[in-house]
Write a protein that holds these residues in place. Structure first.
Motif, mmCIF file in Angstrom:
data_model
loop_
_atom_site.group_PDB
_atom_site.id
_atom_site.type_symbol
_atom_site.label_atom_id
_atom_site.label_comp_id
_atom_site.label_asym_id
_atom_site.label_seq_id
_atom_site.Cartn_x
_atom_site.Cartn_y
_atom_site.Cartn_z
ATOM 1 N N ARG A 65 48.193 33.007 40.853
ATOM 2 C CA ARG A 65 48.766 34.347 40.806
ATOM 3 C C ARG A 65 47.954 35.229 39.858
ATOM 4 N NH1 ARG A 65 51.612 38.140 38.555
ATOM 5 N NH2 ARG A 65 51.647 37.093 36.559
ATOM 6 N N ILE A 66 47.602 34.673 38.718
ATOM 7 C CA ILE A 66 46.866 35.445 37.709
ATOM 8 C C ILE A 66 45.523 35.932 38.252
ATOM 9 C CG2 ILE A 66 45.721 35.262 35.476
ATOM 10 C CD1 ILE A 66 48.119 33.461 34.610
ATOM 11 N N THR A 67 44.858 35.111 39.067
ATOM 12 C CA THR A 67 43.561 35.542 39.607
ATOM 13 C C THR A 67 43.697 36.715 40.578
ATOM 14 O OG1 THR A 67 43.585 33.924 41.402
ATOM 15 C CG2 THR A 67 42.498 33.265 39.347
ATOM 16 N N GLN A 68 44.885 36.925 41.110
ATOM 17 C CA GLN A 68 45.104 38.027 42.051
ATOM 18 C C GLN A 68 45.542 39.320 41.360
ATOM 19 O OE1 GLN A 68 44.187 37.689 45.216
ATOM 20 N NE2 GLN A 68 43.610 35.599 44.663
ATOM 21 N N VAL A 69 45.834 39.264 40.072
ATOM 22 C CA VAL A 69 46.316 40.436 39.346
ATOM 23 C C VAL A 69 45.312 41.588 39.427
ATOM 24 C CG1 VAL A 69 46.929 41.303 37.048
ATOM 25 C CG2 VAL A 69 47.904 39.169 37.871
ATOM 26 N N ARG A 70 44.043 41.285 39.591
ATOM 27 C CA ARG A 70 43.036 42.343 39.715
ATOM 28 C C ARG A 70 43.351 43.265 40.891
ATOM 29 N NH1 ARG A 70 40.232 40.912 43.980
ATOM 30 N NH2 ARG A 70 40.114 38.726 44.530
ATOM 31 N N LEU A 71 43.895 42.706 41.985
ATOM 32 C CA LEU A 71 44.276 43.533 43.137
ATOM 33 C C LEU A 71 45.447 44.442 42.776
ATOM 34 C CD1 LEU A 71 44.068 40.924 46.025
ATOM 35 C CD2 LEU A 71 42.623 42.951 45.732
ATOM 36 N N LEU A 72 46.391 43.903 42.043
ATOM 37 C CA LEU A 72 47.532 44.700 41.605
ATOM 38 C C LEU A 72 47.058 45.840 40.709
ATOM 39 C CD1 LEU A 72 50.584 45.112 41.477
ATOM 40 C CD2 LEU A 72 50.642 43.477 39.580
ATOM 41 N N GLU A 73 46.194 45.527 39.778
ATOM 42 C CA GLU A 73 45.654 46.562 38.881
ATOM 43 C C GLU A 73 44.858 47.606 39.665
ATOM 44 O OE1 GLU A 73 43.541 44.092 36.145
ATOM 45 O OE2 GLU A 73 45.349 43.685 34.951
ATOM 46 N N LYS A 74 44.068 47.148 40.608
ATOM 47 C CA LYS A 74 43.256 48.059 41.426
ATOM 48 C C LYS A 74 44.136 48.998 42.253
ATOM 49 C CE LYS A 74 39.490 47.964 44.775
ATOM 50 N NZ LYS A 74 38.769 47.130 45.727
ATOM 51 N N SER A 75 45.313 48.534 42.639
ATOM 52 C CA SER A 75 46.221 49.353 43.444
ATOM 53 C C SER A 75 46.847 50.491 42.642
ATOM 54 C CB SER A 75 47.338 48.484 44.035
ATOM 55 O OG SER A 75 48.328 48.189 43.058
ATOM 56 N N SER A 76 46.833 50.369 41.317
ATOM 57 C CA SER A 76 47.481 51.337 40.412
ATOM 58 C C SER A 76 48.987 51.435 40.640
ATOM 59 C CB SER A 76 46.845 52.727 40.529
ATOM 60 O OG SER A 76 45.492 52.688 40.136
ATOM 61 N N ALA A 77 49.577 50.386 41.190
ATOM 62 C CA ALA A 77 51.023 50.358 41.405
ATOM 63 C C ALA A 77 51.749 50.304 40.071
ATOM 64 C CB ALA A 77 51.402 49.144 42.258
ATOM 65 N N LYS A 78 52.883 50.980 40.014
ATOM 66 C CA LYS A 78 53.753 50.961 38.840
ATOM 67 C C LYS A 78 54.957 50.091 39.170
ATOM 68 C CE LYS A 78 51.169 53.960 36.775
ATOM 69 N NZ LYS A 78 50.000 53.398 36.165
ATOM 70 N N LEU A 79 55.163 49.047 38.358
ATOM 71 C CA LEU A 79 56.238 48.084 38.606
ATOM 72 C C LEU A 79 57.353 48.254 37.596
ATOM 73 C CD1 LEU A 79 53.601 46.836 39.803
ATOM 74 C CD2 LEU A 79 54.641 44.640 39.426
ATOM 75 N N GLU A 80 58.575 48.131 38.100
ATOM 76 C CA GLU A 80 59.753 48.116 37.245
ATOM 77 C C GLU A 80 60.534 46.852 37.606
ATOM 78 O OE1 GLU A 80 63.656 50.798 36.072
ATOM 79 O OE2 GLU A 80 62.275 51.537 37.587
ATOM 80 N N LEU A 81 60.571 45.911 36.673
ATOM 81 C CA LEU A 81 61.256 44.633 36.876
ATOM 82 C C LEU A 81 62.604 44.693 36.194
ATOM 83 C CD1 LEU A 81 61.093 41.727 37.941
ATOM 84 C CD2 LEU A 81 60.053 41.092 35.766
ATOM 85 N N LEU A 82 63.663 44.449 36.963
ATOM 86 C CA LEU A 82 65.021 44.483 36.439
ATOM 87 C C LEU A 82 65.666 43.122 36.623
ATOM 88 C CD1 LEU A 82 66.019 47.826 38.195
ATOM 89 C CD2 LEU A 82 65.322 47.562 35.817
ATOM 90 N N SER A 83 66.199 42.571 35.566
ATOM 91 C CA SER A 83 66.915 41.297 35.654
ATOM 92 C C SER A 83 68.360 41.613 36.048
ATOM 93 C CB SER A 83 66.867 40.588 34.308
ATOM 94 O OG SER A 83 67.545 39.361 34.406
ATOM 95 N N MET A 84 68.790 41.048 37.146
ATOM 96 C CA MET A 84 70.117 41.359 37.699
ATOM 97 C C MET A 84 70.898 40.063 37.923
ATOM 98 S SD MET A 84 69.671 44.661 38.062
ATOM 99 C CE MET A 84 70.824 45.355 39.204
ATOM 100 N N ALA A 85 72.215 40.203 38.051
ATOM 101 C CA ALA A 85 73.082 39.056 38.340
ATOM 102 C C ALA A 85 74.071 39.474 39.420
ATOM 103 C CB ALA A 85 73.826 38.623 37.083
ATOM 104 N N ASN A 86 74.504 38.502 40.213
ATOM 105 C CA ASN A 86 75.515 38.760 41.231
ATOM 106 C C ASN A 86 76.839 39.166 40.557
ATOM 107 O OD1 ASN A 86 74.140 38.242 43.660
ATOM 108 N ND2 ASN A 86 74.307 36.052 43.276
#
Length: 88
Positions: A65-86
């Protein structure tokens, strides 16, 4: 839950990143419960579950997964991770 905002010029790189990393989820007791995308592909929402926090951390630290992070960075995507529960 993951909310991703992707510039139009980054969509191809973001999708390449997802194609590489989403198949790894089952190896870490992870599951993509739902994946939503707006019509122009610039916003995605993922509902992903893991059996434990340790499984999630192991997924995040996996070298494949870490080796693919370059694609994520290149995309300039902004991520918002939310921890949720049912909620019953």
């Amino acid at each position: 839950m993951l909310i991703v905002r992707i510039p139009a010029e980054g969509i191809e790189d973001f999708r390449a990143y997802e194609d590489a990393v989403l198949p790894l989820l089952p190896e870490f007791n992870g599951r993509l419960e739902r994946r939503l995308r707006n019509p122009d592909g610039t916003i995605e929402m993922h509902i992903i579950s893991f059996a434990s926090d340790a499984d999630f951390e192991n997924y995040r630290n996996d070298p494949r997964r870490i080796t693919q992070v370059r694609l994520l960075e290149k995309s300039s995507a902004k991520l918002e991770l939310l921890s949720m529960a049912n909620v019953p």
